[in-house]
Design an enzyme around this catalytic site. Sequence first.
Site, PDB file in Angstrom:
ATOM      1  N   ASP A   1      -0.888   1.625  -4.047  1.00 33.59           N
ATOM      2  CA  ASP A   1      -1.732   0.567  -4.626  1.00 33.59           C
ATOM      3  C   ASP A   1      -3.096   1.078  -5.078  1.00 33.59           C
ATOM      4  O   ASP A   1      -3.942   0.301  -5.510  1.00 33.59           O
ATOM      5  CB  ASP A   1      -1.878  -0.598  -3.650  1.00 33.59           C
ATOM      6  CG  ASP A   1      -2.796  -0.299  -2.473  1.00 33.59           C
ATOM      7  OD1 ASP A   1      -2.880   0.873  -2.063  1.00 33.59           O
ATOM      8  OD2 ASP A   1      -3.411  -1.244  -1.946  1.00 33.59           O
TER       9      ASP A   1
ATOM     10  N   ASP B   1      -2.283   6.582  -3.489  1.00 30.29           N
ATOM     11  CA  ASP B   1      -1.142   5.927  -2.848  1.00 30.29           C
ATOM     12  C   ASP B   1      -0.636   4.807  -3.762  1.00 30.29           C
ATOM     13  O   ASP B   1      -1.136   4.620  -4.876  1.00 30.29           O
ATOM     14  CB  ASP B   1      -1.514   5.412  -1.457  1.00 30.29           C
ATOM     15  CG  ASP B   1      -2.535   4.291  -1.490  1.00 30.29           C
ATOM     16  OD1 ASP B   1      -3.238   4.147  -2.506  1.00 30.29           O
ATOM     17  OD2 ASP B   1      -2.641   3.547  -0.494  1.00 30.29           O
TER      18      ASP B   1
ATOM     19  N   ASP C   1      -5.740   2.555  -3.538  1.00 31.36           N
ATOM     20  CA  ASP C   1      -7.016   2.499  -2.818  1.00 31.36           C
ATOM     21  C   ASP C   1      -7.270   3.724  -1.954  1.00 31.36           C
ATOM     22  O   ASP C   1      -8.339   3.855  -1.361  1.00 31.36           O
ATOM     23  CB  ASP C   1      -7.131   1.211  -1.989  1.00 31.36           C
ATOM     24  CG  ASP C   1      -6.065   1.083  -0.909  1.00 31.36           C
ATOM     25  OD1 ASP C   1      -5.211   1.974  -0.790  1.00 31.36           O
ATOM     26  OD2 ASP C   1      -6.084   0.061  -0.187  1.00 31.36           O
TER      27      ASP C   1
ATOM     28  N   SER D   1       0.808  -1.217   0.000  1.00 25.98           N
ATOM     29  CA  SER D   1       0.000   0.000   0.000  1.00 25.98           C
ATOM     30  C   SER D   1       0.847   1.275   0.000  1.00 25.98           C
ATOM     31  O   SER D   1       1.614   1.515  -0.929  1.00 25.98           O
ATOM     32  CB  SER D   1      -0.974  -0.033   1.179  1.00 25.98           C
ATOM     33  OG  SER D   1      -1.933   0.986   1.096  1.00 25.98           O
TER      34      SER D   1
END
Length: 447
Positions: A244, A242, A246, A103
């Site tokens: 990833d 960010d 999400d 993430s």
Amino acid sequence: MSKEKRYFGTDGIRGRVGESPITPEFMLKLGWAAGRVFSESGRGRILIGKDTRVSGYMFESALEAGLSAAGVDVCLLGPMPTPAIAYLTRTFSAAAGIVISASHNPYFDNGIKFFSASGEKLDDSVELAIENQLDAEMTMVESDQIGKVSRISDAAGRYIEFCKSCFSNGYSLGGMKIVVDCAHGATYHIAPNVFRELGAEVIEIGTAPDGFNINDNIGSTSPGSIIATVKAHNADFGMALDGDGDRLIMIDGEGEVVDGDELLLLIALDRKARNELSGGVVGTLMSNFGLEEALSRESIPFVRAAVGDRYVLSELAQRQWQLGGESSGHILCLDLTSTGDGIISALQVVGAMIQAGKSLGELKHRMVKYPQHMINVRCRDRVEVQTIPEIAKAIESTEEKLNGKGRVLLRASGTEPVVRVMVEGENLNQVEKLTSELAEVVAESVG
């Protein structure tokens, strides 16, 4: 069978690359264990996607080998946002989806997240079943049963079209100048194209991943670059994701950050105006009091869940509501997709701007953010601090001084021996003073 999870946390398995369990050996066994669990109801297939960390290739290969050895077919997606993997898992009728990502963490961390066939996070029982398989001896299926591996070459295009379908029909971004920051992460080849294909002029940053620069002073956790770019190009607004994809924060035309609480409010108010808001809104213990106050003015129900999107999801499911999120910018629009999605959240905010005929800066003033101050107090043992009479009395006194215009939050950290003492109110000086006084009482009692 163990009933305590050893590896899975609130958001999958995560850690520093090379340190247990984030090693190639563990990933091989994890792939095999997951393959055994998900193939119990038939051979099936599992999708694997990743962000842009250099270690992602290594872990992809290890997971692929383990899954194949368990007799499961594998479809490789390459670099793809976490929410895209959830979506594609559903549309390909896969048994599960696997995300290789840490993430918003630096490149030297990595992790694994799983999605069920419905594109949702796994139940605790499934995670426990996978962990119990990790204790078994790794055996291979017969040679004629080894899983096959293929690559889905049009994964990015499929997801771009899905994102565009979540934007209101008849709207165009023509004439808008937008800065898109992809944090050198998994959205680098997707987010700019979504907004260009909807008609916007896109200035992109954070779209040159090299395996090491993901989230490195860029993206939603480091907005300095996008603020400077929005100002330099006189853009209408900016959006920062960010690593990833999400999480989302946005930047208005003046270069001011618009965080997850503010974005969640704008989406909720827009949906209410369209008569499309189902129920209310779920935030977290850390959601700003200004969000709660603004929703109350509009008679929109609001409840707080524990910190973490897993808990927000659970609360939404229990109440059969559709909209929730965190201050960090992890926003859930469950009528559109099954998990937090930065691109789709941004499209909902842009739709609200067009519908209202106002800029992001004008809309964000619907919420007045209250100053927050937090102090971490180290403690000897994990205790329920609110049950200690001296602390309970201090909390009551603090709340009286806030006079209904703020709140107090004490919570034990789940990762370190500290109690987080947070006070929120209208006046920053008062908030800081009250936090210090309350932290002193906590320190005297449990420090």
